[in-house]
Design an enzyme around this catalytic site. Structure first.
Site, PDB file in Angstrom:
ATOM      1  N   PRO A 101       0.789  -1.232   0.000  1.00 15.34           N
ATOM      2  CA  PRO A 101       0.000   0.000   0.000  1.00 15.34           C
ATOM      3  C   PRO A 101       0.816   1.276   0.000  1.00 15.34           C
ATOM      4  CG  PRO A 101       0.086  -0.927   2.194  1.00 15.34           C
ATOM      5  CD  PRO A 101       0.777  -1.912   1.303  1.00 15.34           C
ATOM      6  N   ASP A 149       4.078   2.292 -11.458  1.00 12.77           N
ATOM      7  CA  ASP A 149       2.845   3.071 -11.561  1.00 12.77           C
ATOM      8  C   ASP A 149       2.905   4.296 -10.657  1.00 12.77           C
ATOM      9  OD1 ASP A 149       1.834   1.196 -13.213  1.00 12.77           O
ATOM     10  OD2 ASP A 149       0.377   0.384 -11.814  1.00 12.77           O
ATOM     11  N   LYS A 162      -0.749   5.772 -14.530  1.00 11.77           N
ATOM     12  CA  LYS A 162      -1.986   5.014 -14.333  1.00 11.77           C
ATOM     13  C   LYS A 162      -2.901   5.820 -13.430  1.00 11.77           C
ATOM     14  CE  LYS A 162      -2.580   1.435 -16.687  1.00 11.77           C
ATOM     15  NZ  LYS A 162      -2.419   0.072 -16.247  1.00 11.77           N
ATOM     16  N   GLY A 195      -0.081  -2.367  -4.141  1.00 11.03           N
ATOM     17  CA  GLY A 195      -0.878  -3.451  -3.563  1.00 11.03           C
ATOM     18  C   GLY A 195      -0.434  -4.801  -4.083  1.00 11.03           C
ATOM     19  N   ASP A 196      -1.400  -5.569  -4.551  1.00  8.92           N
ATOM     20  CA  ASP A 196      -1.110  -6.872  -5.157  1.00  8.92           C
ATOM     21  C   ASP A 196      -1.282  -6.749  -6.672  1.00  8.92           C
ATOM     22  OD1 ASP A 196      -0.992 -10.033  -4.567  1.00  8.92           O
ATOM     23  OD2 ASP A 196      -2.270  -9.607  -6.302  1.00  8.92           O
ATOM     24  N   MET A 242     -11.289   2.002  -6.206  1.00  9.08           N
ATOM     25  CA  MET A 242     -11.512   3.024  -7.239  1.00  9.08           C
ATOM     26  C   MET A 242     -12.940   3.553  -7.191  1.00  9.08           C
ATOM     27  SD  MET A 242      -9.439   1.324 -10.419  1.00  9.08           S
ATOM     28  CE  MET A 242      -9.640  -0.389  -9.978  1.00  9.08           C
TER      29      MET A 242
HETATM   30  C1  LIG Z   1      -5.823   0.400  -9.819  1.00 13.95           C
HETATM   31  S1  LIG Z   1      -6.327  -0.051  -8.213  1.00 13.95           S
HETATM   32  C2  LIG Z   1      -4.898  -0.917  -7.682  1.00 13.95           C
HETATM   33  C3  LIG Z   1      -5.146  -1.833  -6.525  1.00 13.95           C
HETATM   34  C4  LIG Z   1      -3.894  -2.533  -6.050  1.00 13.95           C
HETATM   35  N1  LIG Z   1      -3.424  -3.479  -7.049  1.00 13.95           N
HETATM   36  C5  LIG Z   1      -4.088  -3.258  -4.717  1.00 13.95           C
HETATM   37  O1  LIG Z   1      -4.025  -4.497  -4.684  1.00 13.95           O
HETATM   38  O2  LIG Z   1      -4.267  -2.570  -3.707  1.00 13.95           O
HETATM   39  C6  LIG Z   1      -6.189   1.491  -7.369  1.00 13.95           C
HETATM   40  C7  LIG Z   1      -7.188   1.607  -6.234  1.00 13.95           C
HETATM   41  O3  LIG Z   1      -6.739   0.813  -5.138  1.00 13.95           O
HETATM   42  C8  LIG Z   1      -7.108   1.435  -3.922  1.00 13.95           C
HETATM   43  N2  LIG Z   1      -5.879   1.705  -3.167  1.00 13.95           N
HETATM   44  C9  LIG Z   1      -4.614   1.422  -3.536  1.00 13.95           C
HETATM   45  N3  LIG Z   1      -3.756   1.743  -2.546  1.00 13.95           N
HETATM   46  C10 LIG Z   1      -4.503   2.234  -1.537  1.00 13.95           C
HETATM   47  C11 LIG Z   1      -4.201   2.738  -0.251  1.00 13.95           C
HETATM   48  N4  LIG Z   1      -2.939   2.791   0.203  1.00 13.95           N
HETATM   49  N5  LIG Z   1      -5.233   3.169   0.526  1.00 13.95           N
HETATM   50  C12 LIG Z   1      -6.506   3.121   0.081  1.00 13.95           C
HETATM   51  N6  LIG Z   1      -6.844   2.652  -1.132  1.00 13.95           N
HETATM   52  C13 LIG Z   1      -5.857   2.215  -1.921  1.00 13.95           C
HETATM   53  C14 LIG Z   1      -7.867   2.710  -4.272  1.00 13.95           C
HETATM   54  O4  LIG Z   1      -9.248   2.390  -4.296  1.00 13.95           O
HETATM   55  C15 LIG Z   1      -7.324   3.006  -5.662  1.00 13.95           C
HETATM   56  O5  LIG Z   1      -8.247   3.781  -6.404  1.00 13.95           O
END
Ligand SMILES: C[S@@+](CC[C@H](N)C(=O)[O-])C[C@H]1O[C@@H](n2cnc3c(N)ncnc32)[C@H](O)[C@@H]1O
Length: 306
Positions: A69, A92, A114, A146-147, A227
């Site tokens: 995160p 990204d 992205k 994230g993942d 998102m």
């Molecule tokens: C394109 S997606 C990627 C998700 C990522 N692959 C994951 O597993 O967390 C991006 C969305 O993930 C969420 N996100 C990613 N990092 C975050 C964080 N540190 N805190 C809250 N939401 C997060 C938000 O909803 C953001 O709009």
């Protein structure tokens, strides 16, 4: 012994990345074992054999790596090791500096963006870039927040690599829902209140919120909405119209799992209005479900070690 091969190494393998890989192999392999066992001649012969077998452009490899995160200590040890070994980091927008700083100082960094408003490279071009870098013999880390397999499009990149015959590996990461929930003390499942957890995305497709509200309202458990900030009013009203109680506990979490995390708790019916002031300054996740109401009511500061 390695020093005696240095000039030969440099002339045969002018690329520092290729040279480092051969050296790593020599120092971590049979040649080193032989030298440690006292047989220097056999060790040198083995080193020569490794060197003779080394091609100037070794096959590249791509690691699709979850960066977690954002906090520098919320990624796997494997991700950390690969970052230190990579020749190129392709990343990204959401990947934090804390994580990028773990890369080798001389590693090339390529930003591919992205974001809805700040779109850098189309997916097909990212795929082509990864293939090209690997064909140049580079060891590539493709870092995703994230993942990589949770709303990360890693499967598309993996398919492109497979089609091009490039070796790849996927390294998991802590996805936002887990990091947000842990730091806010929110249970995602609960013995009596939530027996399932649904990861859902709530972005617009051709201007329409692409969500099956009936299914989401019926499934119960906890919803982790990725998102979803921009579409929160449509999402919450859609869920309520499909039968989800407006009193269901919910939360918005921004920059979850980092020092800058902020959390807003509200009932589903009030979430969009209460979250209306949340400009998207960092990534935001919504959690919706009865288990959220069962969080331990402890001042977060009290949970932190002194
Ligand atoms: C394109 S997606 C990627 C998700 C990522 N692959 C994951 O597993 O967390 C991006 C969305 O993930 C969420 N996100 C990613 N990092 C975050 C964080 N540190 N805190 C809250 N939401 C997060 C938000 O909803 C953001 O709009």
């Amino acid at each position: 012994l390695v020093g005696s091969l240095a000039a030969e190494l440099r002339s045969r393998l002018p690329d520092p990345g290729a040279r480092r890989r051969v050296l790593e192999r020599i120092l971590g392999g049979r040649a080193a074992d032989l030298v440690h066992a006292g047989d220097e001649a056999a060790g040198l012969a083995e080193m020569r054999r490794e060197l003779d077998g080394a091609s100037a452009t070794p096959p590249g490899i791509v690691y699709l790596v979850g960066a977690g995160p954002g906090a520098g200590d919320l990624l796997t040890l494997r991700a950390h090791r690969l970052l230190g070994e990579a020749d190129v980091i392709v990343h990204d927008r959401l990947v934090s500096d804390a994580v990028l700083d773990m890369a080798r100082r001389d590693a090339e960094r390529i930003y591919v963006g992205k974001h809805r408003a700040d779109y850098a490279l189309p997916q097909a071009e990212i795929n082509a870039l990864l293939v090209r870098l690997a064909r140049e013999g580079k060891r590539v880390v493709r870092l995703k927040s994230g993942d990589p397999l949770v709303f990360g499009r890693a499967a598309e990149e993996a398919s492109a690599l497979a089609q091009a015959g490039i070796t790849f590996e996927i390294v998991p990461g802590v996805t936002a829902a887990l990091a947000c929930a842990a730091q806010a003390g929110i249970p995602l499942t609960h013995a009596t209140l939530a027996s399932n957890l649904t990861f859902v995305t709530a972005h617009l497709r051709d201007g329409v919120l692409d969500a099956d509200f009936d299914a989401l309202a019926a499934v119960g458990g906890t919803l982790a909405v990725y998102m979803g900030l921009a579409t929160l009013p449509a999402l919450t009203s859609g869920l309520i119209a499909a039968g989800m109680p407006a009193t269901r506990p919910a939360a918005l979490i921004e920059r979850g799992g980092t020092d800058a995390q902020r959390v807003l708790f509200a009932d589903l019916g009030a979430l969009a209005e209460r979250g209306a002031g949340w400009a998207e300054s960092g990534p935001v996740l919504a959690l919706i479900g009865e288990a959220i109401g069962a969080r331990p009511r402890v001042d977060p500061a009290a949970r932190m070690p002194a």
